[in-house]
Scaffold this motif. Structure first.
Motif, mmCIF file in Angstrom:
data_model
loop_
_atom_site.group_PDB
_atom_site.id
_atom_site.type_symbol
_atom_site.label_atom_id
_atom_site.label_comp_id
_atom_site.label_asym_id
_atom_site.label_seq_id
_atom_site.Cartn_x
_atom_site.Cartn_y
_atom_site.Cartn_z
ATOM 1 N N CYS A 1 -16.398 -8.402 -25.167
ATOM 2 C CA CYS A 1 -17.612 -8.395 -25.993
ATOM 3 C C CYS A 1 -18.170 -9.803 -26.173
ATOM 4 N N GLU A 2 -17.327 -10.819 -25.948
ATOM 5 C CA GLU A 2 -17.763 -12.216 -26.051
ATOM 6 C C GLU A 2 -18.053 -12.836 -24.687
ATOM 7 N N LEU A 3 -17.931 -12.049 -23.633
ATOM 8 C CA LEU A 3 -18.126 -12.584 -22.282
ATOM 9 C C LEU A 3 -19.243 -11.873 -21.527
ATOM 10 N N GLU A 4 -20.203 -11.305 -22.243
ATOM 11 C CA GLU A 4 -21.223 -10.509 -21.557
ATOM 12 C C GLU A 4 -22.153 -11.361 -20.698
ATOM 13 N N ASP A 5 -22.078 -12.680 -20.835
ATOM 14 C CA ASP A 5 -22.897 -13.537 -19.968
ATOM 15 C C ASP A 5 -22.293 -13.667 -18.568
ATOM 16 N N ALA B 1 -19.594 -11.225 -17.426
ATOM 17 C CA ALA B 1 -18.893 -10.020 -16.972
ATOM 18 C C ALA B 1 -19.375 -8.785 -17.707
ATOM 19 N N HIS B 2 -19.172 -7.641 -17.066
ATOM 20 C CA HIS B 2 -19.392 -6.349 -17.713
ATOM 21 C C HIS B 2 -18.163 -5.493 -17.454
ATOM 22 N N LEU B 3 -17.667 -4.843 -18.493
ATOM 23 C CA LEU B 3 -16.462 -4.034 -18.405
ATOM 24 C C LEU B 3 -16.815 -2.555 -18.401
ATOM 25 N N ASP B 4 -16.449 -1.870 -17.324
ATOM 26 C CA ASP B 4 -16.584 -0.412 -17.241
ATOM 27 C C ASP B 4 -15.221 0.206 -17.520
ATOM 28 N N ASN C 1 -24.198 -3.997 -23.505
ATOM 29 C CA ASN C 1 -24.409 -4.909 -22.388
ATOM 30 C C ASN C 1 -23.100 -5.530 -21.914
ATOM 31 N N ALA C 2 -22.027 -5.300 -22.695
ATOM 32 C CA ALA C 2 -20.729 -5.878 -22.340
ATOM 33 C C ALA C 2 -19.722 -4.824 -21.919
#
Length: 420
Positions: free
Chosen positions: A264-268, A270-273, A293-294
């Motif tokens: 949630c703090e790395l959405e710039d 990565a995106h986690l599915d 978005n994250a």
């Protein structure tokens, strides 16, 4: 040789244990052995013997499993129907009270269904290979071997029985049934020629020390060469790494909280599915709603689609269990892809940590690690490994014991057979 496997689910649904069993079956078939698999029938199991597989497959049922299959069939068509969800809970309660009512945690109607299926095969197997779970399959093979002592009995124990956190969901149940469960284990050990196991060594040394000599250690036989190209690309089109988790989650057993907080703090970058089934979805839903978005919460996919799913990823996420005597098999499947792997430990003695640490494209976040430090470690790892991938032969050379052919060699040696 005529080899008979006894498992829980099978075609077309392969859970972790059944994937391991299927890999062993495939190797045995290639080596010219005759293989039959006896499995429990689920709602999507074939009605008759399936012609879609080279091995013979038989399905068994109990009164409860038939009822459960009907409920699951309706849930598959209308998952939000309150009546069928209530019926699902009712089946779970019946199963739980059945566990409480028995002397041990084993359900003897399932034991009898398996035993009867073996008796009605029309031939006496050379070797019986019950893959636990369920332990009922092991017990059925023990009962059969009493009448047929010439048959080699070689269980493959992937999951615990007396100390199973899944089977005994509460400490009360575990302690109430411990003495009887230990007695069931002992009978199985004494009846077996040898026992292949992943994490049973310490338990047997503690409760059955005189049977320790029967144990043969294996790793999860899941390192199988992918049948398709797994090279990833920028599927999102925004330059971020696509990270995928596919598996089960459970509060107190495999909790995604730390992983969700990190991403949630790395959405710039990565995106986690997260492809999750069952009640574990409730652990992800709040964060996926707050940070769409994250993190995305997606439906679980069938095993047949798993390879194509993992092919999309830039990195694969593994979440450790809270018990050191249960070793998840997910990481071995991940390694077969050659993709970067991020593993988040839940306990200090996580049994998967060393494997991921030894994997050249692996990263381990230790339990209790500072949140800011963990986040920056993941950021650097994703940036460093984006677009990288190991060849299968490189992985296989490093993790030889996870090769199904190695497990089959040990299995046949246990049963007095030979591996070509």
């Amino acid at each position: 040789m005529k080899v008979v496997f006894v498992v829980d689910a099978y075609f077309p649904r392969y859970a972790a244990v059944e994937k391991c069993a299927k890999n062993l079956v495939d190797v045995l078939l290639r080596e010219g052995h005759e293989v039959t698999v006896i499995a429990k029938r689920y709602w999507d199991s074939p009605v008759n013997l399936t012609d879609d597989l080279p091995e013979d497959v038989l399905f068994v049922s109990t009164s409860l499993s038939k009822m459960r299959a009907q409920v699951d069939c309706h849930l598959a068509e209308a998952s939000c129907c309150f009546g069928w969800r209530l019926a699902d809970r009712a089946c779970a309660l019946v199963n739980y009270f059945g566990t409480l009512a028995g002397r041990s945690c084993a359900h003897w109607d399932l034991v009898e269904a398996y035993r009867k299926a073996i008796e009605e095969l029309g031939f006496v197997p050379d070797q019986l290979v019950p893959c636990s779970s369920p332990f009922e399959g092991v017990i059925a093979c023990v009962e059969y071997s009493k009448q047929h002592p010439e048959v080699k009995l070689t269980p493959v124990i992937f999951d615990q029985f007396a100390d199973s956190g899944t089977l005994c969901k509460t400490r009360f149940t575990r302690e109430l049934k411990r003495k009887a469960n230990i007695a069931v284990e002992r009978e199985a050990l004494e009846a077996s020629n040898l026992v292949l196991n992943v994490t049973w060594d310490e338990h047997v040394r503690k409760y059955h020390p005189d049977c320790s000599g029967k144990l043969v250690h294996i790793e999860h036989p899941l390192l199988v060469r992918p049948k398709e190209n797994l090279q990833s690309s920028d599927k999102r089109g925004d330059g971020r790494s696509l990270v995928i988790f596919a598996g089960s989650l459970s509060a107190g057993v495999r909790d995604p909280a730390v992983a969700l907080d990190i991403f949630c703090e790395l959405e710039d970058v990565a995106h986690l599915d997260m492809y999750v089934m069952g009640a574990g979805r409730d652990l992800v839903q709040p964060k996926s709603s707050e940070h769409p978005n994250a993190v995305s919460l997606l439906d679980a996919v069938p095993s047949s689609e798993m390879t194509s799913l993992l092919a999309k990823a830039d990195c694969l996420l593994s979440i450790g269990n809270t018990r050191s005597d249960q070793k998840p098999s997910k990481v071995v499947e991940y390694m077969a892809t050659g993709k970067p792997i991020l593993h988040i430990c839940s306990i200090a003695d996580d049994p998967v940590r060393d494997d991921v640490s030894a994997y050249p494209l692996g990263c381990v976040i230790n339990a209790g690690e500072d949140a800011v430090c963990a986040r920056e470690t993941v950021r650097a790892f994703l940036e460093r490994t984006r677009g990288k991938q190991m060849a299968f032969d490189e992985v296989s050379a490093l993790f030889h014991d996870e090769d199904p052919e190695i497990a089959v060699e040990r299995l046949l040696n246990c049963g007095g057979g030979t591996s070509s």
